[in-house]
Design a protein around this motif. Structure first.
Motif: not given
Lengths: 330, 688
Positions: A303-304, A312-315, A321, A323, B16, B21-23, B622, B670-671, B674, B677-678
């Protein structure tokens, strides 16, 4: 050299005796000791005073006050000759610089202690510097101050900042390369498979291989490295051109602990963290994650987690979306 | 209610670990410049949606709760809830005064449904004149259930997998019947109406539904603590209840008693605590809910007892999840698997995450808070059912686990030394000459003596080897893939780690020190959040300051070995995110700032609170973006959801509409990913 200075025989004898028994240059003589050394029967204090005065006049003896007691230190002829060529002010400034030893003294402190005008102090310093009696050094602690010390002395660690400073500046490149070397050495010893220990999500190995790769040392195996071992390794590899001590290695290890790349097992014993080794594994290859899903047990653990952030890779720019950590705080 | 279910369903569909990614790992500078550029250009639909100033200045928690209510329950509920969230507790009349567009009747109707969903608690207070007045206040439990709804169903599905149909050709009706017996469906129904009794559930099921399976699932859910009978306490605000009990106890102490007020209050506090806990503990009595059916002699649930979802139990499993991830990152997958088994074993009995005492305001008192912490640590060690041994773990290990080879008992270094030493031992000539201090060289021993000594050494080594190989045999050559030796080894690794994953209560018996462990988890999560967003150097500085408590820039330079220029720029960004605090130490009488020294320190409470709010705000944002997206495409979504269009989208919708629909779905997905994840980060800071 000795002949250049006119001295009475008694004074010369006392001086040479003092020099002989003062090999390391730091011995101080008490009044009583000197009195005993004088030739003749029961020399009086008045006799001693005359001789000491003579030596003092020729700059061949120094008076030092220690524990409220007056003590004497011999000065060799060379040093005395130096002083005799100086003006009174220069000699005064020189004496303060000499007293400061390897720590050095700030020009402003000299001014304050000697009660001389700044111009005079500066003139004296300039002349002493030109004669190579003193030198100015850069202090790491106070980079803006001009620190003076005797020409032949090596500045202390406090002034130079130790091995981490090159010409008064923190040598970040040197530190970083040492940090990497230390971490690699410790990590190699912390896990049986070294840097192959962590299984990335895009690892295509079979289940058995994955298990073998991620194996750990048994609890009874000594998997940590001590600072002495690290120091030995660094010395044998000849990476550093400066002398390092275990204390230096300890401070580097502390930095690695702050980076969470090492953890302290006991005092002076360090082990690499698994997270730091995991950071060598690159971002996830999305195409491969599906192939790997045969291993159900490992999949459940996948899991994350913020501890795997390096995977992870940047957006992308069009990601609506995404964050942003600072969006709210902005 | 449909919207709730939709949202729940949608979020259940996500796993999940989707490859999105959470970015959050972009350097702050990039993020900042993005935001700035968008703001200066005005809100442009083509660029990244960046929230407005108004949104950003909102209280994060209120923003989150109101977005949640809006997306699940609509605007009317939102208005009432928002008033209550903003103003605390209010009576119906007070709510009406603040919302004049509503009639009392309407408010009452909304309040009833909100109370049913456990979003609002009520309390009958007695006013000074003796008049009774009902006050309403919002309930975080219900809001948390809404927030976690998708994850709750996901978890229930994993723990109680639905009955598999053996034959794919079986009729659809069988599938739907089985679905009615699945734990996730039951929990979903209970969440969507707040509480439900078994009788009500059975009566709403189709007549040919598998009744016994349904009852069995209910029993399982109750036994595992996921469902609990609802009672008045679920609707009563705990702080009001505490105040009531405390006041009552205080008044009971005779006024003539020769005690100081402080002593009276302490006495009342002690008595009130006992009563308070007795009330709360009485709830968890299973014997009143589960009975033995006299006809079948099987366990069954009383038909008329309304059951509700136990958030507390779910949060415990979230905590286990967090700890497993933590263990995996520190000690590797295999040890984490063992730890997972241990956590699952004691999860149900583990201490609760949110102690009711936190609601009473009692812990404002430092002594009280410290004794509370000590008591919690003691309880973790002594509560029966919270300790386990290697044997317990090996019994509950997953069947397909294979621990062979996961632990290595000889160090590479030793192997290398052995290899190097062996050839040397053959040749005596290479041996180094031994010199004493005075320069005397010790001559080699006469051959017969040397041989004798060598034989002796060889014998000793052999003995030693034998003793070590017996240890090696244990670890390396054990054929049982689930051998207790391996389990013991992994448990010892967990105990020896610098993070207290496990503690040994007595030899061979372990317990999990949750209180200490959660503190570690929180600080590590925080540090890694900082590292992933502000860079590795920010984490180094942060940990350096934490380790040295209160430090000046010079101390940082010498301990963190960073350039002053870098330190200053990193510190300034850390201060921006409330990671660090500055303390000014004036050095001159006029307190001139130019001569002052600045010290830095890390204040856990403030920094964590800020991080929690930041994450909270991002979840809310989000949700908000998702709602805006839906609003912008309302017509298309309405069309796609029409009865006659459903299932035949490809025929009835234009290609551009299909593309748009795909884009909406993707962005929604996507939302959700994320958000989940958050959420997994936010919960670390939110639950104590």
């Amino acid at each position: 050299m000795n002949n250049n200075v006119e001295l009475s025989d008694v004074a010369r004898e006392l001086h040479s005796h003092m020099l002989r028994s003062n090999k390391d240059g730091s011995k101080l003589f008490t009044q009583k000791e000197l009195q005993d050394k004088l030739p003749g029967n029961n020399p009086t204090l008045a006799d001693l005073m005359l001789i000491v005065q003579e030596l003092l006049d020729k700059n061949l003896i120094k008076l030092v006050k220690q524990n409220n007691e007056l003590k004497f230190q011999p000065v060799d002829f060379q040093e005395a000759a130096k002083k005799s060529t100086m003006s009174n002010e220069e000699a005064l400034v020189y004496s303060y610089i000499e007293a400061s030893g390897r720590e050095g003294i700030w020009s402003k402190t000299i001014k304050a202690r000697t009660n001389l005008h700044q111009h005079v102090v500066l003139k004296c310093l300039k002349s002493l510097e030109s004669q190579r009696y003193v030198k100015s050094v850069k202090s790491v602690k106070y980079p803006t101050r001009k620190i003076y010390m005797l020409y032949h002395l090596q500045p202390s660690v406090e002034v130079t900042g130790g091995p981490w400073f090159t010409e008064g500046e923190l040598d970040v490149e040197f530190i970083n390369s040492l940090l990497t070397i230390i971490w690699r050495y410790v990590a190699q010893n912390s896990f049986p498979n070294g840097f192959q220990t962590v299984v990335g999500r895009n690892d295509n190995s079979k289940n058995g291989d994955i298990k073998k790769k991620s194996s750990q040392y048994s609890p009874h195996v000594r998997s940590y490295s001590t600072t002495q071992e690290i120091l030995d390794f660094i010395s044998s590899a000849g990476v550093a051109n400066v002398e390092l001590s275990t204390a230096n290695i300890r401070s580097l290890c502390t930095v690695l602990v702050y980076d969470d790349r090492l953890e302290e097992v006991e005092f002076d014993c360090y082990r690499a963290t698994l997270t730091s080794v995991a950071q060598l594994v690159g971002p996830i290859d999305e195409g491969n994650t599906a192939k790997n899903s045969k291993n159900k047990l490992l999949d459940e653990m996948d899991e994350f987690s913020i501890f795997d952030y390096h995977q992870t890779i940047g957006p992308s720019e069009n990601d609506k979306e995404a964050v942003y950590f600072d969006e709210w705080a902005l | 209610m449909e919207s709730t279910l939709n949202a729940i369903k949608n979020s259940v569909d996500q796993k999940t670990d989707q490859p999105v990614n959470l970015q959050s790992n972009i350097p702050a500078s990039i993020q900042t410049s993005n935001v700035n550029s968008t703001i200066s250009n005005g809100l442009n639909n083509d660029s990244i949606d960046i929230s407005t100033l108004e949104q950003r200045s909102r209280n994060p928690q209120r923003f989150l709760w109101s977005e949640l209510i809006r997306s699940h329950l609509g605007t009317k509920c939102l208005t009432i809830m928002d008033t209550l969230i903003a103003l605390g507790r209010l009576s119906i009349r007070e709510i009406r005064d603040r919302n004049p567009s509503f009639t009392i009747k309407e408010i009452k109707l909304i309040l009833v449904s909100l109370i049913q969903l456990r979003l609002i608690k009520c309390f009958d207070d007695i006013l000074p004149g003796g008049k009774k007045m009902t006050y309403y206040s919002y309930d975080e439990d219900g809001l948390h259930i809404l927030l976690y709804s998708g994850l709750i169903l996901n978890e229930i599905n994993e723990k109680f997998p639905p009955l598999a149909t053996d034959d794919d050709t079986k009729e659809d009706s069988t599938n739907s019947n089985n679905e009615q017996a699945s734990a996730a469906t039951i929990v979903q129904n209970i969440i969507s109406v707040g509480s439900l009794s078994l009788g009500d559930y059975l009566s709403s099921c189709s007549p040919d539904a598998p009744k016994h399976e349904i009852i069995d699932t209910f029993v399982k859910l109750i036994e595992n603590g996921y469902l609990i009978p609802i009672n008045k306490l679920n609707y009563t605000p705990l702080n009001d209840l505490w105040n009531l009990i405390y006041e009552k106890e205080y008044k009971l102490i005779s006024k003539n008693a020769s005690l100081s007020d402080l002593k009276k209050r302490n006495e009342a506090k002690g008595k009130a605590k006992l009563q308070f806990f007795e009330l709360l503990n009485n709830v968890n009595d299973l014997s009143k809910t589960i009975i033995i059916d006299p006809k079948t002699s099987l366990k069954t649930v009383k038909l008329n007892i309304p059951l509700t979802f136990n958030l507390e139990r779910f949060l415990k499993s979230r905590r286990s999840n967090q700890l497993i991830k933590f263990a995996k990152s520190r000690l590797g997958v295999m040890t984490a698997l063992i730890y997972k088994t241990a956590l699952n074993l004691i999860e149900q009995k583990s201490p609760s995450l949110r102690n009711p005492m936190f609601k009473t305001g009692l812990l404002q008192d430092l002594d009280e808070a410290e004794s509370f912490r000590e008591e919690a640590i003691l309880q973790e060690e002594n509560t029966p059912g919270l300790t386990f041994s290697a044997l317990d773990i090996s019994k509950h290990l997953p069947k397909d686990i294979d621990l062979r080879g996961s632990l290595v008992s000889t160090h590479n270094r030793d192997k290398a030394i052995n290899k190097r030493e062996n050839p040397n031992s053959d040749s005596d000539n290479i041996r180094k000459k031994i010199k004493t201090e005075d320069g005397f060289v010790i001559p080699a021993l006469p051959k017969h003596v040397a041989d004798k000594i060598q034989d002796q050494d060889a014998q000793d080594n052999k003995n030693e080897d034998e003793s070590t190989t017996t240890v090696d045999m244990d670890i390396d050559d054990d054929d049982d893939p689930r051998s207790i030796t391996y389990v013991n080894g992994h448990l010892r690794l967990l105990t020896q780690s610098s993070i207290p994953f496990l503690q040994e209560t007595k030899p061979g018996v372990y317990h999990i020190p949750y209180t200490k462990l959660m503190e570690c988890l929180r600080s590590h999560t925080y540090n890694y959040l900082i590292a992933s967003t502000l860079g590795q150097s920010a984490m180094r500085l942060c940990r350096c300051i934490i380790a040295n408590k209160l430090v000046s820039e010079k101390v940082i330079t010498s301990t963190a070995l960073m350039k002053e220029k870098d330190i200053r720029s990193t510190i300034s960004s850390l201060i921006k995110y409330n990671v660090l605090e500055i303390q000014e130490v004036p050095r001159t009488v006029d307190r001139s700032a130019a001569r002052a020294v600045f010290l830095f320190r890390f204040k856990e409470k403030h920094s964590y609170a800020f991080m929690r709010q930041n994450l909270e705000w991002n979840i809310a944002n989000l949700l908000h973006k998702k709602e805006v997206l839906k609003e912008n495409n309302a017509t298309l979504l309405l069309k796609a959801n029409r009865e006659d269009v459903r299932g035949r989208e490809a025929e009835l919708l234009l290609p551009s509409e299909l593309n748009q629909l795909k884009m909406i779905k993707e962005r929604e997905l996507n939302a959700y990913v994320r958000i989940s994840r958050i959420l997994s980060l936010w919960e670390v800071f939110n639950f104590i």
